[in-house]
Structures are given as structure tokens and as C-alpha cells.
Design an enzyme around this catalytic site. Structure first.
Site, PDB file in Angstrom:
ATOM      1  N   ALA A 185      44.228  30.421  29.319  1.00  0.00           N
ATOM      2  CA  ALA A 185      44.673  31.704  28.763  1.00  0.00           C
ATOM      3  C   ALA A 185      43.644  32.809  28.984  1.00  0.00           C
ATOM      4  O   ALA A 185      42.518  32.715  28.488  1.00  0.00           O
ATOM      5  CB  ALA A 185      44.945  31.547  27.272  1.00  0.00           C
TER       6      ALA A 185
ATOM      7  N   LEU B 289      48.575  39.227  47.545  1.00  0.00           N
ATOM      8  CA  LEU B 289      49.067  39.432  48.911  1.00  0.00           C
ATOM      9  C   LEU B 289      50.311  38.590  49.263  1.00  0.00           C
ATOM     10  O   LEU B 289      51.273  39.133  49.815  1.00  0.00           O
ATOM     11  CB  LEU B 289      47.932  39.116  49.904  1.00  0.00           C
ATOM     12  CG  LEU B 289      48.326  39.212  51.366  1.00  0.00           C
ATOM     13  CD1 LEU B 289      48.694  40.647  51.745  1.00  0.00           C
ATOM     14  CD2 LEU B 289      47.202  38.696  52.263  1.00  0.00           C
TER      15      LEU B 289
ATOM     16  N   ARG C 208      40.307  35.169  53.184  1.00  0.00           N
ATOM     17  CA  ARG C 208      40.320  34.532  51.861  1.00  0.00           C
ATOM     18  C   ARG C 208      40.666  33.057  52.020  1.00  0.00           C
ATOM     19  O   ARG C 208      41.314  32.654  52.999  1.00  0.00           O
ATOM     20  CB  ARG C 208      41.381  35.179  50.948  1.00  0.00           C
ATOM     21  CG  ARG C 208      41.080  36.606  50.550  1.00  0.00           C
ATOM     22  CD  ARG C 208      39.917  36.666  49.577  1.00  0.00           C
ATOM     23  NE  ARG C 208      39.580  38.031  49.199  1.00  0.00           N
ATOM     24  CZ  ARG C 208      38.749  38.820  49.881  1.00  0.00           C
ATOM     25  NH1 ARG C 208      38.182  38.398  51.000  1.00  0.00           N
ATOM     26  NH2 ARG C 208      38.475  40.030  49.449  1.00  0.00           N
TER      27      ARG C 208
ATOM     28  N   TYR D  38      36.571  41.732  34.697  1.00  0.00           N
ATOM     29  CA  TYR D  38      37.255  40.431  34.638  1.00  0.00           C
ATOM     30  C   TYR D  38      36.262  39.309  34.942  1.00  0.00           C
ATOM     31  O   TYR D  38      36.127  38.342  34.176  1.00  0.00           O
ATOM     32  CB  TYR D  38      38.420  40.408  35.643  1.00  0.00           C
ATOM     33  CG  TYR D  38      38.874  39.025  35.988  1.00  0.00           C
ATOM     34  CD1 TYR D  38      39.456  38.211  35.025  1.00  0.00           C
ATOM     35  CD2 TYR D  38      38.715  38.507  37.278  1.00  0.00           C
ATOM     36  CE1 TYR D  38      39.861  36.908  35.335  1.00  0.00           C
ATOM     37  CE2 TYR D  38      39.112  37.226  37.596  1.00  0.00           C
ATOM     38  CZ  TYR D  38      39.675  36.429  36.625  1.00  0.00           C
ATOM     39  OH  TYR D  38      40.062  35.151  36.913  1.00  0.00           O
TER      40      TYR D  38
ATOM     41  N   ASP E 157      48.569  33.466  19.457  1.00  0.00           N
ATOM     42  CA  ASP E 157      47.574  34.278  20.145  1.00  0.00           C
ATOM     43  C   ASP E 157      46.182  33.761  19.754  1.00  0.00           C
ATOM     44  O   ASP E 157      45.866  33.676  18.559  1.00  0.00           O
ATOM     45  CB  ASP E 157      47.741  35.744  19.705  1.00  0.00           C
ATOM     46  CG  ASP E 157      46.952  36.686  20.584  1.00  0.00           C
ATOM     47  OD1 ASP E 157      45.840  36.307  21.026  1.00  0.00           O
ATOM     48  OD2 ASP E 157      47.452  37.799  20.830  1.00  0.00           O
TER      49      ASP E 157
HETATM   50  N1  UDP Z   1      45.571  42.595  50.204  1.00  0.00           N
HETATM   51  C1  UDP Z   1      46.160  43.547  51.025  1.00  0.00           C
HETATM   52  N2  UDP Z   1      47.277  44.176  50.584  1.00  0.00           N
HETATM   53  C2  UDP Z   1      47.849  43.928  49.360  1.00  0.00           C
HETATM   54  C3  UDP Z   1      47.238  42.946  48.528  1.00  0.00           C
HETATM   55  C4  UDP Z   1      46.105  42.308  48.983  1.00  0.00           C
HETATM   56  O1  UDP Z   1      45.682  43.800  52.155  1.00  0.00           O
HETATM   57  O2  UDP Z   1      48.847  44.560  49.015  1.00  0.00           O
HETATM   58  C5  UDP Z   1      44.383  41.883  50.678  1.00  0.00           C
HETATM   59  C6  UDP Z   1      43.148  42.060  49.790  1.00  0.00           C
HETATM   60  O3  UDP Z   1      42.385  43.150  50.246  1.00  0.00           O
HETATM   61  C7  UDP Z   1      42.429  40.722  49.983  1.00  0.00           C
HETATM   62  C8  UDP Z   1      43.551  39.733  50.261  1.00  0.00           C
HETATM   63  O4  UDP Z   1      44.684  40.508  50.632  1.00  0.00           O
HETATM   64  O5  UDP Z   1      41.605  40.777  51.118  1.00  0.00           O
HETATM   65  C9  UDP Z   1      43.924  38.906  49.029  1.00  0.00           C
HETATM   66  O6  UDP Z   1      44.117  39.784  47.948  1.00  0.00           O
HETATM   67  P1  UDP Z   1      44.750  39.307  46.579  1.00  0.00           P
HETATM   68  O7  UDP Z   1      44.908  40.516  45.706  1.00  0.00           O
HETATM   69  O8  UDP Z   1      45.958  38.479  46.834  1.00  0.00           O
HETATM   70  O9  UDP Z   1      43.633  38.326  45.982  1.00  0.00           O
HETATM   71  P2  UDP Z   1      42.068  38.580  45.704  1.00  0.00           P
HETATM   72  O10 UDP Z   1      41.350  38.047  46.912  1.00  0.00           O
HETATM   73  O11 UDP Z   1      41.860  40.023  45.465  1.00  0.00           O
HETATM   74  O12 UDP Z   1      41.821  37.727  44.497  1.00  0.00           O
END
Ligand code: UDP
Length: 324
Positions: free
Chosen positions: A74, A190, A221, A141, A51
Site C-alpha cells: 500500500a 509507457l 528500462r 516518492y 486506511d
Molecule cells: N515514456 C515515454 N512516453 C510516455 C511514458 C513514458 O516516452 O508517455 C518513457 C519514459 O521517459 C521512460 C519509459 O518510457 O523512459 C518508462 O516510463 P514509465 O513512466 O512507464 O516508467 P518509469 O521508468 O518512469 O518508472
């Protein structure tokens, strides 16, 4: 060259290690396995279960091997979790990195590649986003990553540790050979969520809002394949090795895909309908995040190769035969 890879048992780190070894480098993985998987580390690579928050043990690894460079993955990386528990994020990401940098400095290592994020840009004013866009993170984050970028800049100037910070857009996909892939619990992303619905592991995808100012109303995205990211880290190491000075690069394909496009592309690849519903927006989601990747292409001589179909088919290959 002997490379220390922290977080090398995690999603992005493990794909990097596989590529790194393939092109002939020696890799040692340092990971506390709190989120990573030992199965992700190739059998011919040494895994040190340490760690970074424990400086003494970290220093021992630097004494045991002679590293030429460090690639630092990490970190905890869930935005939602960081909002609920910022202490966890600042403690883990910052103290871990401070200890690592202390060991790097004391060992006289001057090449450092850092895993950063496009979430540093918060709600960007201009898209595609270049490295000149102002940095305005909106969650703990991303704040932790911004602080580390600042620390690296100061360490670079004061101690001559040359670094490359790579700001990833949406890391996605899996090893085309199917050995390793994404395995998060809980899974917030997603593409894996969509594939879990196709596998009957979830009932439906919740689309977080369809009233954004985008062509189909859902967020855009920039999905970048994990092996393209891995390749950029290798190029970053080569850049530093050739005397390149400390710098920051965006890593994305430069294309935006909507949430609906992801679901439709997955349906095409799998040959089945995927159930979804429209729900409220998720707090903190910008409408569009797309990279201007010119700088990485020009300076690092990097070229992403995987398109969305290839990203989702490698992910589908992994999720439908998931090994761990
Ligand atoms: N998203 C969604 N439903 C989900 C997860 C994500 O509609 O269950 C959308 C989210 O709002 C974003 C895109 O998918 O616009 C990608 O989200 P993810 O969490 O994969 O990555 P992020 O862009 O947040 O890093």
C-alpha cells in the site's frame, strides 16, 4: 500460513495475492480502495477496507486474524504527483507504514516484505545496477521509500522484525489468465499508454526525448512481468520463513529495452502501426535503468520467466478486454 497483504487491491498487490493463494497460502487484503479495485481481489480472499493512516482500524484487523507475515504494497506511487504534492506522499506512505509497523510489532510478527523501488538509485553511476549502488533518490516518492527502508533496518535491529525490501524495476504486463491487470487513472506508464493508442483511446504516444546516450536515443528500462514480481515475493516469504536475515534485492530481468522497442514490439504483437511523436525529455528520467539481478537469483532462488513479447501480449490481452 496467514499473510496480510496491504494494497492487495492494487496492480502489483493483486497479482501477488492471486499467486499466493494458488500456491496454498491464506491471504487477507487490507486496502482503502483509494487507488485499488475491489474487482482485483479474488472472491475467496477477505478484503478489509481500511486506511493504514487510521491506526485503530488497522489494529482491529490484526486482532481479528492471526497473521504470520505481512507483505506491504500500500502506497502512492506516481513520481510526477509526488513532486507536485509531496505532503500527500509523505503523509500517506510514511504514516501508513508507521501505523502498520506499530501493529506488526505489537502483534509479535517478525516477517515483513516491503515493496520498494529502483527509483531509489536516482541517476545511477553504474549500469546494470546492483544493490551496492549508492542510494540517491531524486523525488519525494523515492524519498518516502528510502525512509521506509531505513525505518525497517532500525526496526529489524531493535525489535527483531526481519524484512525483505524488494526494489522493483519497471513492473509491467498482466495476469496471463486475463482476470486482472493494470488500471490506473490517470495512466502514466509507457506500455499501457502505447496500448491505449492502439485501442483508439489516445491519439499518439509522446516519446520523451530521443537524444539520450543509448543505441536509438530513447531511454532504456528493465521491464519485469508482474507475475515474476509476485513469484519473488513468495520466495521472499519462504526466505524469511527459513530464518533468512533482513536484506534488500533488486527485481528486474537484467535486460534493457528502449521506448522505441516497446512501441515496435507492441506493433508486432497487435499487427498495427502505433502513432508516436518525439517530444522533450521528461524531467528526472535517467537514460538507462537496468537491474543486476544476480543477488535475487542466488539468494532467493528466483528466476524471471517472462520476456518482453510475453509481457506486452499479456498486457494487450488485458487492455483489449479490460474488465474494470
Ligand atoms: N515514456 C515515454 N512516453 C510516455 C511514458 C513514458 O516516452 O508517455 C518513457 C519514459 O521517459 C521512460 C519509459 O518510457 O523512459 C518508462 O516510463 P514509465 O513512466 O512507464 O516508467 P518509469 O521508468 O518512469 O518508472
Amino acid at each position: 500460513m496467514n499473510i496480510l497483504v496491504t494494497g492487495g487491491a492494487g496492480y502489483i498487490g493483486s497479482h501477488f495475492v492471486k499467486q499466493l493463494v494458488k500456491v496454498g497460502y491464506n491471504a487477507v487484503v487490507l486496502d482503502n480502495l483509494s487507488r485499488g479495485h475491489k474487482e482485483s481481489v479474488p472472491a475467496n480472499v477477505n478484503l478489509e477496507i481500511v486506511d493504514l493512516k487510521d491506526y485503530k482500524s488497522t489494529r482491529t484487523i490484526f486482532n481479528k486474524y492471526k497473521f504470520d507475515a505481512v507483505v506491504h504494497f500500500a502506497a502512492y506511487a506516481y513520481v510526477g504527483e509526488s513532486v507536485e504534492n509531496p505532503e500527500l506522499y509523505y503523509t500517506n506512505n510514511l504514516i501508513g507504514t508507521m501505523n502498520l509497523l506499530k501493529a506488526v510489532k505489537e502483534s509479535g510478527i517478525n516477517k515483513f516484505v516491503f515493496s520498494s523501488t529502483c527509483s531509489l538509485y536516482g541517476n545511477p553511476l553504474k549500469v546494470p545496477i546492483s544493490e551496492n549502488e549508492s542510494v540517491k533518490p531524486i523525488n519525494p516518492y523515492a524519498h518516502s521509500k528510502q525512509m521506509i527502508e531505513n525505518i525497517l533496518k532500525d526496526y529489524s535491529e531493535a525489535y527483531g522484525i526481519n524484512y525483505v525490501a524488494l526494489r522493483y524495476f519497471n513492473a509491467a504486463g498482466a495476469d496471463p489468465e486475463g482476470d486482472i491487470g493494470e488500471s490506473h487513472d490517470p495512466e502514466p506508464h509507457l506500455i499501457p499508454i502505447t496500448l491505449q493508442v492502439a485501442l483508439g483511446k489516445r491519439e499518439k504516444v509522446s516519446i520523451f526525448g530521443n537524444d539520450y546516450d543509448t543505441p536509438d536515443g530513447t531511454c532504456l528500462r528493465d521491464y519485469i512481468h508482474i507475475n515474476d514480481l509476485a513469484d519473488a515475493h513468495i520466495k521472499a516469504l519462504e526466505y524469511l520463513n527459513n530464518g533468512g536475515s533482513s536484506d534488500i534485492f533488486n527485481l528486474g530481468t537484467g535486460n534493457g529495452n528502449s521506448v522505441l522497442e516497446i512501441i515496435r514490439t507492441a506493433e508486432k504483437i497487435i499487427g498495427e502501426k502505433i502513432k508516436f511523436e518525439i517530444t522533450d525529455r521528461r524531467a528526472g528520467d535517467p537514460a538507462v535503468l537496468v537491474a543486476d539481478n544476480k543477488k535475487a537469483k542466488q539468494v532467493l532462488d528466483w528466476q524471471p520467466e517472462f520476456n518482453l513479447e510475453k509481457i506486452i501480449s499479456t498486457a494487450w490481452n488485458w487492455h483489449s478486454n479490460q474488465k474494470y
